[in-house]
Scaffold this active site. Sequence first.
Site, PDB file in Angstrom:
ATOM      1  CB  ILE A  82      -0.964  -0.011   1.201  1.00  0.00           C
ATOM      2  CG1 ILE A  82      -2.007  -1.126   1.036  1.00  0.00           C
ATOM      3  CG2 ILE A  82      -1.664   1.340   1.353  1.00  0.00           C
ATOM      4  CD1 ILE A  82      -2.915  -1.312   2.242  1.00  0.00           C
ATOM      5  CG  ASP A 128      14.937  -1.302  11.595  1.00  0.00           C
ATOM      6  OD1 ASP A 128      13.699  -1.331  11.754  1.00  0.00           O
ATOM      7  OD2 ASP A 128      15.674  -2.286  11.804  1.00  0.00           O
ATOM      8  CE1 TYR A 221      -1.370  -4.999  11.692  1.00  0.00           C
ATOM      9  CE2 TYR A 221      -3.647  -5.767  11.675  1.00  0.00           C
ATOM     10  CZ  TYR A 221      -2.626  -5.038  11.104  1.00  0.00           C
ATOM     11  OH  TYR A 221      -2.856  -4.337   9.935  1.00  0.00           O
TER      12      TYR A 221
END
Length: 339
Positions: A82, A128, A221
């Site tokens: 995305i 990162d 999540y």
Amino acid sequence: MQPVLEVSIYTLLRMAFIWQLVSAVIYIVGSLTIAAFLYDNFKSLISIIKAVLEPYFQPHLPKTLVDKFGQWAVVTGATDGIGKEYARELARQGLNLVLISRTKEKLIATTNEIESQYKVKTKWIAVDFTKGLEIYDQIEKELAGIEVGILVNNVGMMYEHPDSLDLVPEKLLWNLLTVNMGSVTMLTRKILPQMIGRRKGAIVNLGSASELQPLPNMTVYAASKKFVTYFTKALELELEEHNIHVQLVMPNFVVTKMNAYADRVMQGGLLFPNAYTFARSAVFTLGKTSETNGFWTHGLQYFFMKMAPLRIRTYVGHQLFKRLRVEALEQKQQKLGLL
């Protein structure tokens, strides 16, 4: 006998009045509940229709994303899925790009591809997001002199496949929390002052339809995406007075590497758009609505999911991800068997 009859009539009248009162309360509460539900679900669609029609009645309004927000967009997690397609679509609409991701080689390839296709300026920053606070200082230095008009907080992590909390590696859990909640918070904090100073800009936070209910076997999540929802909605009101547009995007399943554990999703289809199709649709809503599922079939799924009580949604989610967990483990065993 007459007094007894009078008492009976009085009792019946009183009961009828009470029943009418209860019925009226139920009707009013029901009507308000339905109205609130319909408003909550259709306000995004109404906002989009309004925004599409406004230029015909107010031609002086800014028409392009560049006019509305500025010349530069920052996209995190920009080399895959995305995020990459968001970057491509923003470039197609004339925005210069700062792409932020972890892998230098992929960043270089992506920026070269976008520059050659859309003739816009690009810059890449390799960091990162699982690391500490210092990466945001690095990003701030790299962005010096760039007026960021649009920030797309897309970078995110999830499990390798659905699993129970006790089986998910601790390091993965920590990194997931750091990336999914830390990045959207800290990068927004770094870029926000310049937007407030110009009274112009847009912040797009990629959440997930998984925030709609707790998700066993995808517990952390889904919880991290609920954070994104609440963070974004609160930020929207904070920044309203500064003329900064804040948008929450809550996709359902999209064909990306993140969902590689689910064969059915990776096959694509009407319910599972690819990243290109989803991003084109989602970017179309930018500046038009503060909340969207990004793609029309995802909006329908979200609508019908919300009609069910939370307990039922949680149960259905539990059963779905239990099944996906089994399929993912079988897929993993098959791959190991081929080695």
